[in-house]
Design an enzyme around this catalytic site. Structure first.
Site, PDB file in Angstrom:
ATOM      1  N   HIS A  50      -3.385   5.923   3.505  1.00 48.07           N
ATOM      2  CA  HIS A  50      -4.204   4.888   3.076  1.00 48.07           C
ATOM      3  C   HIS A  50      -3.531   3.436   3.748  1.00 48.07           C
ATOM      4  CE1 HIS A  50      -5.885   1.997   0.282  1.00 48.07           C
ATOM      5  NE2 HIS A  50      -6.917   2.641   0.378  1.00 48.07           N
ATOM      6  N   SER A  55     -11.167  -1.162  -0.277  1.00 52.20           N
ATOM      7  CA  SER A  55      -9.920  -1.159   0.368  1.00 52.20           C
ATOM      8  C   SER A  55     -10.051  -1.454   1.678  1.00 52.20           C
ATOM      9  CB  SER A  55      -9.384   0.364   0.210  1.00 52.20           C
ATOM     10  OG  SER A  55      -8.449   0.490  -0.926  1.00 52.20           O
ATOM     11  N   ASP A  85       0.844  -1.161   0.123  1.00 45.28           N
ATOM     12  CA  ASP A  85      -0.098   0.061  -0.064  1.00 45.28           C
ATOM     13  C   ASP A  85       0.939   1.348   0.062  1.00 45.28           C
ATOM     14  OD1 ASP A  85      -2.341   1.755   0.745  1.00 45.28           O
ATOM     15  OD2 ASP A  85      -3.129  -0.152   0.811  1.00 45.28           O
TER      16      ASP A  85
END
Length: 483
Positions: free
Chosen positions: A138, A327, A104
């Site tokens: 994220h 996600s 990520d």
């Protein structure tokens, strides 16, 4: 009767404590003797407690109280997935979850939610594009859902994590960066005990799994013993089928995860598919996703001054950010997969996938196919003691020895294509009704729809998938709700 722990004074032994308990009351039971600790656990009457307190050699008598998990999360989604049950279960105390690779934007652990469990961080982004461990935010959010143990506990709060950074501070990345991360996992999986890899990302072009390099990379991970969990994508509209078109989400081997709205309730009975959660057929005809998990209105800690927080100021909360997207459904499953492997370290990725699919809770309020076989549930998965079925059985017969001499087999896509073109029911061998829990595996809604020859498109045969990749996050910039 009172359940108590009786400790001996200095110089006395656990045998002395046993004699004290037995001499204090007629109604007493010595349950366990801790010789090295000089104490015992016992059940005694109230009158016996009073007499026991006066016995020589007794240092202290304390209640044998129940233990509670230190993992916290005020949201509703941990209940829907069975995570809160797991946190306080004997299984959680007696097993160690497998290591999870988070591919990520990096992981910022300045709040110490992972601590020493963050084993290493490797940056695959171009030089100069990243100034922080996670300037995007994220990856930190994803890691928290999978393995956090702070104010917003994840599904595997004791799992170790390796962070493989493929997105820069603005969330930009290339397929080649993700390929480098996958290659790194293959080279280092044994060193770090990596058994699960979370990819909350996708490429930007519809493609066939037969040619796509990222699909082939995740298949190598799968055949090498790493459970690959991927996010379905957020491009459905109003809950209608969208197809699942991009790699690595389109790969039939891996676990593709759709997102659920828990409807503000801890019970899974009222959950429904998030309206933007992608589902349908891949360009090769495979139905996706296989599973669903909570993914709407999720709250996790995100470091301050990240680009994600700057882009979504309305999503910033006191404890971090509230975001929606597949996600964030994917790491729910990644953590649960790591927990299952902790209990069954000898299981293959096919077995883990089968166990999670068989244990899934049917989502009655979801659109057909949108949640695969149902919502992941760790309590049901760990309670089933029978050998799991193999949902990839039909695909496994096309595995052949690696012509390059690798230890793991590779998929013979040419042979598969011939079989698929010759017979629309080539995959029937994998859907044996007797192998599945009929409550969660409905042949009318899934079995017959697991592969569809009409989904073959001209886009299946393109080989141009080495474009930019993007994180699958922040569906519709949603704020509000109760995750």
């Amino acid at each position: 009767m009172f359940d108590v722990i009786v400790q001996s004074t200095d110089g006395a032994t656990s045998a002395d404590a046993v004699r004290a308990v037995r001499g204090a009351a007629v109604s007493r039971v010595v349950k366990c003797q801790y010789r090295a600790l000089g104490s015992v656990s016992a059940s005694v009457t109230g009158a016996g407690l009073l007499r026991l307190a006066k016995r020589p050699g007794v240092f202290a008598i304390t209640l044998d109280s129940s233990m509670t998990s230190t993992v916290k999360n005020p949201q509703k989604w941990p209940d829907a997935a069975g995570a809160r049950w797991f946190w306080g279960s004997p299984t959680a105390k007696s097993s160690q979850a497998a290591t999870i690779a988070i591919v990520d934007s990096g992981v910022d652990d300045s709040n110490n939610q992972l601590g020493t469990r963050l084993l290493t961080q490797v940056d695959f982004t171009p030089a100069g594009t990243s100034t922080r461990a996670d300037g995007r935010g994220h990856g930190t959010f994803v890691a928290g859902i999978a393995a956090g143990a702070d104010q917003y506990g994840g599904t595997a709060p004791d799992a170790n994590v390796v962070s493989l950074k493929v997105f820069d501070d603005l969330g930009r990345g290339m397929t080649s960066d993700v390929l480098r991360a996958a290659d790194w996992i293959l080279q280092n999986k044994d060193r770090y005990n990596i058994r699960v890899a979370n990819f909350s990302l996708q490429t930007g072009m519809a493609t066939s799994f037969r040619f796509d390099p990222l699909d082939r990379a995740v298949e190598q991970l799968w055949q090498s013993g790493v459970v690959v969990v991927v996010a379905a994508g957020n491009y459905a509209s109003h809950g209608a089928p969208s197809g699942v078109l991009f790699s690595p989400v389109n790969d039939p081997f891996v676990i593709t995860v759709g997102a659920l709205d828990v409807n503000g309730s801890p019970s899974p009975t009222d959950d429904f598919n998030a309206p933007w959660s992608a589902y349908g057929y891949t360009v090769d005809g495979f139905a996706k996703p296989e599973l669903a998990a909570p993914g709407r209105y999720m709250i996790e800690w995100v470091p301050s001054a990240t680009s994600l927080a700057a882009e979504r100021p309305n999503a910033v909360t006191k404890g971090g950010m509230q975001l929606s997207g597949t996600s964030f459904a994917a790491p729910v499953v990644s953590g649960i997969a790591a927990d299952v492997i902790g209990l069954h370290p000898d299981w293959t990725p096919d077995q883990v996938k089968g166990a999670l699919m068989r244990a899934a809770t049917v989502v009655a309020k979801a659109a057909p196919m949108s949640t695969g076989v149902g919502e992941v549930n760790i309590q049901t998965a760990l309670s089933d003691k029978t050998a799991p079925p193999n949902p990839n059985a039909a695909l496994d017969r096309f595995l052949v020895p690696d012509p390059d001499g690798g230890s793991a087999p590779v998929f013979d896509s040419a042979s598969w294509l011939r079989a698929a073109q010759d017979s629309a029911s080539w995959n029937s061998a994998s859907w044996v009704a007797a192998s599945w829990n009929t409550a969660s595996w409905n042949s009318a809604s899934w079995n017959s729809a697991s592969w569809h020859s009409d989904s073959f498109l001209s886009a299946s045969w393109t080989s141009a998938s080495w474009l930019a990749v993007q994180a699958v996050d922040n569906a519709a910039s949603e704020t509000g709700g109760d995750g």
